[in-house]
Each structure stands twice: as structure tokens, then as C-alpha cells.
Design a protein around this motif. Structure first.
Motif, short mmCIF file in Angstrom:
data_model
loop_
_atom_site.label_atom_id
_atom_site.label_comp_id
_atom_site.label_asym_id
_atom_site.label_seq_id
_atom_site.Cartn_x
_atom_site.Cartn_y
_atom_site.Cartn_z
N LYS A 222 0.82 -1.22 0.00
CA LYS A 222 0.00 0.00 0.00
C LYS A 222 0.86 1.27 0.00
CE LYS A 222 -3.82 -2.24 2.48
NZ LYS A 222 -4.66 -2.23 3.71
N TYR A 223 2.13 1.13 0.33
CA TYR A 223 3.07 2.25 0.38
C TYR A 223 2.54 3.38 1.26
CZ TYR A 223 5.07 -0.32 -3.51
OH TYR A 223 5.62 -1.31 -4.30
N GLU A 224 2.06 2.99 2.44
CA GLU A 224 1.56 3.95 3.41
C GLU A 224 2.52 4.03 4.59
OE1 GLU A 224 -2.22 2.51 4.63
OE2 GLU A 224 -3.17 2.76 2.65
N LEU A 225 2.67 5.21 5.14
CA LEU A 225 3.52 5.38 6.32
C LEU A 225 2.78 4.87 7.55
CD1 LEU A 225 6.30 6.48 7.06
CD2 LEU A 225 5.23 8.69 7.55
N PRO A 226 3.27 3.81 8.20
CA PRO A 226 2.51 3.21 9.30
C PRO A 226 2.59 4.02 10.59
CG PRO A 226 4.59 2.06 9.01
CD PRO A 226 4.51 3.09 7.91
N LYS A 227 1.56 3.89 11.41
CA LYS A 227 1.56 4.47 12.76
C LYS A 227 2.02 3.44 13.78
CE LYS A 227 -0.01 8.64 11.92
NZ LYS A 227 0.84 9.83 12.17
N ASP A 228 1.55 2.19 13.59
CA ASP A 228 1.93 1.10 14.49
C ASP A 228 3.23 0.49 13.95
OD1 ASP A 228 1.99 -0.87 16.40
OD2 ASP A 228 0.56 -2.16 15.36
N ILE A 229 4.36 1.02 14.37
CA ILE A 229 5.65 0.67 13.78
C ILE A 229 6.38 -0.41 14.57
CG2 ILE A 229 5.99 2.92 12.67
CD1 ILE A 229 7.69 3.75 15.07
N SER A 230 7.28 -1.09 13.88
CA SER A 230 8.25 -1.97 14.53
C SER A 230 9.63 -1.32 14.39
CB SER A 230 8.25 -3.35 13.90
OG SER A 230 7.06 -4.04 14.21
N ILE A 231 10.47 -1.51 15.40
CA ILE A 231 11.76 -0.81 15.45
C ILE A 231 12.88 -1.79 15.79
CG2 ILE A 231 13.08 1.03 16.57
CD1 ILE A 231 10.42 2.30 17.42
N TYR A 232 13.99 -1.68 15.05
CA TYR A 232 15.23 -2.33 15.47
C TYR A 232 16.08 -1.25 16.14
CZ TYR A 232 20.11 -3.70 15.24
OH TYR A 232 21.43 -3.94 15.57
N LEU A 233 16.42 -1.47 17.41
CA LEU A 233 17.21 -0.50 18.18
C LEU A 233 18.62 -1.04 18.39
CD1 LEU A 233 17.16 2.22 19.74
CD2 LEU A 233 16.62 0.88 21.79
N HIS A 234 19.59 -0.24 17.99
CA HIS A 234 21.00 -0.62 18.10
C HIS A 234 21.67 0.26 19.15
CE1 HIS A 234 25.26 -0.69 16.28
NE2 HIS A 234 25.05 -1.86 16.82
N ARG A 235 22.26 -0.38 20.15
CA ARG A 235 22.99 0.35 21.20
C ARG A 235 24.45 -0.12 21.22
NH1 ARG A 235 23.54 -0.84 27.29
NH2 ARG A 235 24.43 1.11 28.07
N PRO A 236 25.29 0.46 20.37
CA PRO A 236 26.69 0.01 20.29
C PRO A 236 27.45 0.18 21.59
CG PRO A 236 26.37 2.07 19.09
CD PRO A 236 25.01 1.57 19.46
N THR A 237 27.04 1.17 22.42
CA THR A 237 27.74 1.41 23.69
C THR A 237 27.58 0.25 24.67
OG1 THR A 237 25.81 2.85 24.03
CG2 THR A 237 27.92 3.92 23.81
N ALA A 238 26.66 -0.66 24.40
CA ALA A 238 26.55 -1.86 25.24
C ALA A 238 27.79 -2.73 25.11
CB ALA A 238 25.30 -2.65 24.85
N THR A 239 28.49 -2.59 23.97
CA THR A 239 29.68 -3.38 23.70
C THR A 239 30.94 -2.53 23.63
OG1 THR A 239 28.34 -4.95 22.43
CG2 THR A 239 30.72 -5.02 22.05
N ASP A 240 30.80 -1.34 23.06
CA ASP A 240 31.95 -0.48 22.79
C ASP A 240 31.71 0.91 23.39
OD1 ASP A 240 34.03 1.01 21.78
OD2 ASP A 240 33.83 0.30 19.72
N ALA A 241 32.32 1.18 24.54
CA ALA A 241 32.10 2.43 25.27
C ALA A 241 32.59 3.65 24.51
CB ALA A 241 32.78 2.37 26.64
N SER A 242 33.43 3.45 23.47
CA SER A 242 33.99 4.59 22.74
C SER A 242 32.95 5.31 21.89
CB SER A 242 35.14 4.11 21.84
OG SER A 242 34.64 3.34 20.75
N PHE A 243 31.75 4.74 21.78
CA PHE A 243 30.71 5.35 20.96
C PHE A 243 30.03 6.54 21.64
CE2 PHE A 243 31.24 2.06 17.97
CZ PHE A 243 30.53 2.40 16.83
N ALA A 244 30.35 6.82 22.87
CA ALA A 244 29.75 7.96 23.56
C ALA A 244 30.69 8.44 24.67
CB ALA A 244 28.39 7.58 24.15
N PRO A 245 30.60 9.71 25.06
CA PRO A 245 31.39 10.20 26.20
C PRO A 245 31.01 9.44 27.48
CG PRO A 245 30.44 12.03 24.95
CD PRO A 245 29.81 10.78 24.43
N LYS A 246 31.86 9.49 28.46
CA LYS A 246 31.64 8.79 29.72
C LYS A 246 30.30 9.19 30.34
CE LYS A 246 33.92 7.60 34.08
NZ LYS A 246 35.12 7.84 34.94
N GLY A 247 29.53 8.20 30.75
CA GLY A 247 28.23 8.45 31.36
C GLY A 247 27.11 8.69 30.36
N CYS A 248 27.42 8.60 29.07
CA CYS A 248 26.43 8.85 28.02
C CYS A 248 26.18 7.58 27.21
CB CYS A 248 26.89 9.98 27.10
SG CYS A 248 27.16 11.55 27.96
#
Length: 368
Positions: A222-248
Motif C-alpha cells: 500500500k506504500y503507506e507510512l505506518p503508525k503502528d511501527i516496529s523498530i530495530y534498536l541498536h545500542r553500540p555502547t553496550a559493547t563499545d564504550a567509545s561510541f559515547a562520552p563517559k556516562g552517556c
């Protein structure tokens, strides 16, 4: 017990489709014909969702074990069950993260190229191919510089290459592939950093909406922008702390959306509102108080994929992974029309995703 049966079948498909065929050229029809008995044996005409449903009765489990095609641009209800091999591939080899991110993989490959004498020119777009006697004689970049070579290798989206650059001298096969091409979906990718750490969130998280089949119908048909979305969330800082300043913390949220075939979506007007919708869903479902913690964000829409990556229709993964767009039916690694032109990348065999793209380079190696 049924899961173990699914895992066994996934391994059988993996042993053939990935181990034996992913690195094999498919520019000859005879190669494809030889595989027909195996393709029928594995019911490659069935979808990933149907394959999963044969073994799992619970709808939530069916969703969890059939979502992998979305990671290479396909609808689980349409994508050939050959892609069910992804499940066993991840079980067999694990899921890895390159410290420093994908950018470090690029740096490592670049370093290797320089070491073996490859000259790299960056920030250059090739806009014209000069053809002679069914060969590429030379190429011209956006600045007008001409380059000649005996062999040319393109990692452009094949649809952009054959529609915008080499649009003449196309044979029946290429004309058919261009006319009836079925694109992968588009992507909305939101990158954001927070001044607070969300320690309970893992490196990889998938958030399902209430809809599944209905969501995919909106995106792919239908090529419609959905409201009820699914999301893949990636948090690289869970493995590599260099992706954010300390405490972030650092994240990106990837949301499947329609590609630019859609006439009802104006990303220039709707992107910011959609960004806010994604943040609200994340805040409600997983990350309480998120919006007040964000210190920086930016996003990419299908328009960015079209303009920055020359992806036809802003597709996130070039061609969708249907059976009729796989192996011989996909754009060939050895050009269908030009003797000294070869192709690699997501739109060629074996397909999208980091393993697929690197495998296309191995196919090329065997051709050259």
C-alpha cells in the motif's frame, strides 16, 4: 522439539545455499538449472513466514523467527524461504560487532587496499560510461575527469547503473529486470545520543508493534507510512564504550518504511513528525524519560538513500530478495551486456547485508 526441526531444516538450507552457492557465479542459466532439484527439495517457492509456520504454532514465535528477511530488505510473507538460512548462520557463527563500528571495517579494508597498491579516490561520482564494441572504454566522473581501464567493477545500485548511466544497448534480460524490478523497502534511521546511560538495554533489540502482516502490507503493497511501527534498536555502547562520552549512550533506531514508489509520503514535510513518533514509541515501550535525555540527533529517510547512495527509489537494500530476483534472476556479477564490466554489491548475487555484499566480492574473484 519443533524448534529443533526448524533449526535442522535451516541448517540444510544453509549448507547448500550459503556454503556452496553464495560464492558461485550465476551469470549462466545452466548453473541455475542444475540447482532446480535442490530448490524444489527445500520448497524455495514458499515464503520465510510459511516455512516458520510449519514448525511453530505460536504467532509471537512465528514473528520472531520470520523477521530476518527485513534485515536484507524483504517481506517475510513474500521472501523465498532460502533466507531461513540466516537463523542457522547466526547460531553457527554468532553475531559479532566490529569495535569502532562498521567504519573501522571500512578503514581496515582501505588499509589492505593501500598495502597492495590500490589507489583510492574519494568523494567522486561516476556519471558517464563511454562504450565501444560492447565494452566500457572509459568512465567520466562528476568533475569531467576521464579514466580508462581494461576491466571495470561497479558497486553502484544496478538499477541506477542500467537506468541512468548505461540505459542503451540493454538486452531482453536487462530490460525485463528493469521493467519488473521489485524494490526492497525504504528505511528511516534515527541516530541519537543521550546524557544518561540506559544500562538495561542490550546491544540489539527488536520492538514489535501490534500489527505484523498489516504493517508489512502497508510498507510493501500500500506504500503507506505506518503508525503502528516496529523498530530495530541498536545500542553500540553496550559493547563499545567509545561510541559515547563517559556516562552517556549512543543509539540508532531503524524503522522499515515504504520506499519512494509511495506517492503519499512527502519526507521533506513528514520526516520530523515521524522522528518524534519513533521517539514516543521508544519512550513508552522501552526508554522512560528518553526525550529529555537526548543531546543530539539526526535521521536519514529514503530520500537520503536516493540522493547520497544513488539507490533507485530510495530502497534500503536495492532489489527485494524474492525467488524471482535471486541467483540467475538477479543482476549478474558479470554484466549481461558489456564484456569487461563486473558488478558487486547488494543488488547483485548473492544479495544484501554485509555477508552478502562481501560474498559478491568473492564471486567476482572467481570470475576474474
Amino acid at each position: 522439539q519443533n524448534y529443533l526441526k526448524l533449526l535442522e531444516k535451516s541448517k540444510n538450507i544453509y549448507d547448500l545455499a550459503f556454503c556452496k552457492l553464495a560464492h558461485q557465479p550465476f551469470h549462466k542459466l545452466s548453473t541455475m538449472i542444475k540447482q532446480i532439484p535442490f530448490l524444489l527439495k527445500f520448497r524455495s517457492y514458499e515464503s520465510v513466514y510459511k516455512f516458520t509456520s510449519r514448525y511453530l504454532g505460536n504467532e509471537k514465535l512465528r514473528r520472531a523467527f520470520s523477521i530476518q528477511p527485513l534485515l536484507v530488505g524483504g517481506n517475510p510473507f513474500d521472501t523465498t524461504c532460502i533466507y531461513s538460512l540466516i537463523h542457522y548462520l547466526e547460531r553457527a557463527h554468532g553475531v559479532y560487532f566490529a569495535m569502532g563500528g562498521t567504519g573501522n571495517l571500512v578503514k581496515a579494508l582501505s588499509k589492505l587496499m593501500v598495502e597492495i597498491g590500490v589507489k583510492i579516490t574519494l568523494n567522486t561520482t561516476i556519471e558517464k560510461f563511454i562504450l565501444k564494441n560492447k565494452k566500457v572504454n572509459s568512465i567520466i566522473d562528476h568533475a569531467g575527469k576521464v579514466r580508462k581501464a581494461d576491466i571495470f567493477i561497479s558497486n553502484l545500485d544496478p538499477l541506477h547503473l542500467y537506468k541512468k548511466i548505461i540505459y542503451k544497448n540493454n538486452n531482453f534480460s536487462l530490460k525485463y529486470k528493469k521493467k519488473y524490478a521489485r524494490h526492497s523497502m525504504g528505511l528511516f534511521v534515527l541516530f541519537f545520543g543521550t546524557k544518561k546511560k540506559f544500562n538495561k538495554i542490550k546491544h540489539h533489540t527488536i520492538i514489535f508493534g501490534k500489527e505484523y502482516f498489516e504493517l508489512l502490507e502497508k510498507i510493501f503493497r500500500k506504500y503507506e507510512l505506518p503508525k503502528d511501527i516496529s523498530i530495530y534498536l541498536h545500542r553500540p555502547t553496550a559493547t563499545d564504550a567509545s561510541f559515547a562520552p563517559k556516562g552517556c549512550d549512543s543509539f540508532y533506531a531503524l524503522v522499515p518504511v515504504p520506499n519512494l514508489i509511495s506517492k503519499s509520503i512527502c519526507w521533506q514535510k513528514e520526516a520530523n513528525e515521524f522522528k518524534n513518533h519513533v521517539l514516543k514509541v521508544l519512550e513508552k515501550r522501552l526508554m522512560p524519560g528518553l526525550q529529555k535525555e537526548i543531546v543530539q540527533d539526526f535521521y536519514m529517510t529514503p530520500l537520503d538513500f536516493k540522493e547520497n547512495y544513488l539507490s533507485d527509489k530510495g530502497a534500503g537494500f536495492s532489489l527485494a530478495p524474492f525467488f524471482t530476483q535471486s541467483a540467475w534472476f538477479r543482476f549478474h556479477n558479470k554484466s549481461e551486456v558489456l564484456k569487461n564490466l563486473f558488478l558487486v554489491g547488494a543488488g547483485t548475487h548473492p544479495g544484501a547485508g554485509l555477508p552478502g555484499v562481501l560474498s559478491s566480492a568473492r564471486v567476482l574473484e572467481s570470475l576474474l
